[in-house]
Design an enzyme around this catalytic site. Structure first.
Site, PDB file in Angstrom:
ATOM      1  N   PHE A 140      53.224  40.607  46.288  1.00  0.00           N
ATOM      2  CA  PHE A 140      52.982  40.273  44.880  1.00  0.00           C
ATOM      3  C   PHE A 140      53.074  38.765  44.737  1.00  0.00           C
ATOM      4  O   PHE A 140      54.116  38.175  44.992  1.00  0.00           O
ATOM      5  CB  PHE A 140      53.977  40.944  43.929  1.00  0.00           C
ATOM      6  CG  PHE A 140      53.616  40.661  42.498  1.00  0.00           C
ATOM      7  CD1 PHE A 140      52.670  41.430  41.842  1.00  0.00           C
ATOM      8  CD2 PHE A 140      54.172  39.583  41.819  1.00  0.00           C
ATOM      9  CE1 PHE A 140      52.281  41.138  40.532  1.00  0.00           C
ATOM     10  CE2 PHE A 140      53.793  39.282  40.512  1.00  0.00           C
ATOM     11  CZ  PHE A 140      52.853  40.072  39.867  1.00  0.00           C
ATOM     12  N   ASP A 226      56.443  32.260  49.691  1.00  0.00           N
ATOM     13  CA  ASP A 226      56.506  32.386  48.231  1.00  0.00           C
ATOM     14  C   ASP A 226      57.926  32.776  47.831  1.00  0.00           C
ATOM     15  O   ASP A 226      58.336  33.929  48.022  1.00  0.00           O
ATOM     16  CB  ASP A 226      55.489  33.433  47.748  1.00  0.00           C
ATOM     17  CG  ASP A 226      55.526  33.622  46.231  1.00  0.00           C
ATOM     18  OD1 ASP A 226      56.480  33.148  45.586  1.00  0.00           O
ATOM     19  OD2 ASP A 226      54.603  34.269  45.693  1.00  0.00           O
ATOM     20  N   LYS A 255      59.721  30.476  38.312  1.00  0.00           N
ATOM     21  CA  LYS A 255      60.775  31.206  37.596  1.00  0.00           C
ATOM     22  C   LYS A 255      62.020  30.366  37.283  1.00  0.00           C
ATOM     23  O   LYS A 255      62.014  29.598  36.334  1.00  0.00           O
ATOM     24  CB  LYS A 255      61.135  32.466  38.379  1.00  0.00           C
ATOM     25  CG  LYS A 255      59.991  33.495  38.388  1.00  0.00           C
ATOM     26  CD  LYS A 255      60.476  34.852  38.855  1.00  0.00           C
ATOM     27  CE  LYS A 255      59.368  35.832  39.139  1.00  0.00           C
ATOM     28  NZ  LYS A 255      58.869  36.532  37.971  1.00  0.00           N
TER      29      LYS A 255
HETATM   30  C1  LIG Z   1      56.928  36.472  44.505  1.00  0.00           C
HETATM   31  C2  LIG Z   1      56.178  36.153  43.247  1.00  0.00           C
HETATM   32  N1  LIG Z   1      55.113  35.340  43.309  1.00  0.00           N
HETATM   33  C3  LIG Z   1      54.416  35.015  42.201  1.00  0.00           C
HETATM   34  C4  LIG Z   1      54.760  35.516  40.963  1.00  0.00           C
HETATM   35  C5  LIG Z   1      53.931  35.153  39.758  1.00  0.00           C
HETATM   36  O1  LIG Z   1      54.626  34.297  38.911  1.00  0.00           O
HETATM   37  P1  LIG Z   1      54.139  34.100  37.393  1.00  0.00           P
HETATM   38  O2  LIG Z   1      54.350  35.397  36.690  1.00  0.00           O
HETATM   39  O3  LIG Z   1      55.016  32.991  36.859  1.00  0.00           O
HETATM   40  O4  LIG Z   1      52.702  33.702  37.452  1.00  0.00           O
HETATM   41  C6  LIG Z   1      55.863  36.377  40.859  1.00  0.00           C
HETATM   42  C7  LIG Z   1      56.233  36.965  39.566  1.00  0.00           C
HETATM   43  O5  LIG Z   1      56.913  37.957  39.469  1.00  0.00           O
HETATM   44  C8  LIG Z   1      56.588  36.699  42.033  1.00  0.00           C
HETATM   45  O6  LIG Z   1      57.636  37.531  41.994  1.00  0.00           O
END
Ligand SMILES: Cc1ncc(COP(=O)(O)O)c(C=O)c1O
Length: 401
Positions: A140, A226, A255
């Protein structure tokens, strides 16, 4: 207005792309939130790990207000006084060379994709438009069309195509498969979560991250992590990669970098990778603005001053063990690291959603991910007494089977 009136209004005027628990919040303090009818809840989700520093954190508020009273968003057409300090602190803390600031997590992931591809063409000499990026099954990384295009979750991409291509999936945690795919000379990078959040707090086999990095190095493939959800103390280290490796080639954060109040994200990389960006090649009107920089800087200072990573480790171990010791017939597995715990629920006994609703009725707010996982991710500022308070309410529910 009562709870149902607020819900009805949201349902009338908002897209139905979320399925919230039926509680309407209007106040918060520390690890606690209140609903419009005055009920008090312990926040066991922290806005999906964004609220690590706790609600209404005085230091975050002061940084925000003092910056608002000084300089807002002049854009990056000009230098500003806070951004360098923020970047310097984040680079020193993470061990990366340079950062490129963005706003949301998905934007920082898109930045990493651009960096990997350009590096592939300019440094690895991949033929034009042939670059491939490896991604993990169950990944994700956000919701843009490019990102959902390489999701393995059918529902995230249903009827949103056509998708770009240029991505190859490898089974998460499978080193042999990674080695086979990374050997393709058109592969420029591997973007992966070090531990998967939205997939249901999925922990890779021990040693996997270090081995995966070694494979990428061997095949001249950028190793990009990530840490939007796992970063900044959540898993018991400042960064989850620090459980196994010194530094990836690229690091994606978001976040909690915004102190839970403002969207702040960043792509960090070694200098040779970041050098692929030149003036005009990428940007964002709001990315790296003084408010974002002031808040990001303060969020990092709080992480250090309050030793949030150590707290996360100590209290997370305690919370996880206490949940395991409950020996609940509903729960097939308890896993995670630091204050980031997933309970795998047996769907033949109860749904994760029903459990979350029962926890809510007892004053604990958390959320299911998929149908079978309940995630606990309280603010890292939580105390042992507050965790004990929660355990006292969770135990009778989990043991009612
Ligand atoms: C691992 C990871 N990458 C990317 C994102 C996407 O972030 P955003 O919702 O700020 O676009 C999330 C959101 O939950 C995430 O958990």
């Amino acid at each position: 207005m009562k709870t149902q009136d607020y819900i009805d209004r949201e349902q009338r005027y908002l897209a139905s792309n979320y399925h919230p628990l039926p509680v309407v919040l209007n106040k918060a303090d520390g690890c606690w939130v209140w609903d419009v009818e005055g009920h008090k809840y312990l926040d066991f989700l922290s806005a999906y790990s964004a609220m690590s520093a706790g609600h209404l954190n005085q230091r975050i508020q002061n940084a925000l207000i003092s910056q608002l009273n000084t300089l807002g968003v002049p854009s990056r057409a000009f230098y500003t006084d806070k951004l360098g300090a923020f970047a310097e602190k984040l680079c020193i803390l993470s061990g990366m060379d340079q950062m490129l600031p963005m706003n949301t997590g998905a934007e920082a992931v898109e930045t990493a994709i651009k960096a990997a591809r350009r590096w592939g063409y300019q440094t690895k000499k991949i033929p034009k438009d042939k670059a491939k990026i490896i991604v993990s099954s169950g990944n994700f990384h956000g919701r843009t069309t490019t990102i959902v295009g390489f999701s393995s979750e059918a529902e995230y991409k249903r009827d949103f195509g056509p998708f770009d291509g240029g991505f190859v999936e490898t089974p998460y945690g499978d080193l042999d498969a990674l080695e086979r795919i990374a050997a393709d000379p058109h592969v420029c990078g591997y973007i992966t979560e070090p531990m998967q959040g939205e997939a249901g707090i999925v922990m890779p086999p021990e040693g996997w991250l270090a081995e995966a990095q070694a494979i990428c190095k061997k095949h001249n493939v950028l190793f990009i992590i990530d840490e939007i959800q796992t970063g900044l103390g959540r898993t018991g280290k400042d960064f989850a990669f620090q459980h196994e490796i010194n530094n990836p080639d690229g690091l994606i954060l978001g976040k909690a970098l915004g102190g839970g109040v403002y969207p702040v994200s960043a792509f960090l990389a070694s200098k040779d990778v970041m050098d692929v960006f030149d003036a005009g090649s990428h940007g964002s009107t709001f990315g790296g603005n003084p408010i974002a920089a002031a808040i990001g800087l303060e969020a990092l200072s709080i992480l250090e001053d309050e030793q949030l990573s150590l707290k996360s480790k100590t209290l997370g171990d305690y919370l996880k063990q206490s949940l395991i010791d409950m020996n609940s017939g509903y729960v097939r597995d308890v896993r995670g690291a630091g204050l980031w715990i997933g309970m795998d629920i047996d769907p033949d006994k109860i749904s994760a959603r029903t459990l979350c609703e029962q926890f809510k009725d007892e004053g604990i707010l958390c959320k299911e991910t998929h149908e079978t996982i309940v995630r606990f991710a309280p603010p890292l500022t939580i105390t042992k007494d507050e965790i004990d308070w929660a355990l006292g309410r969770i135990r009778p529910i989990l043991q009612s089977v």
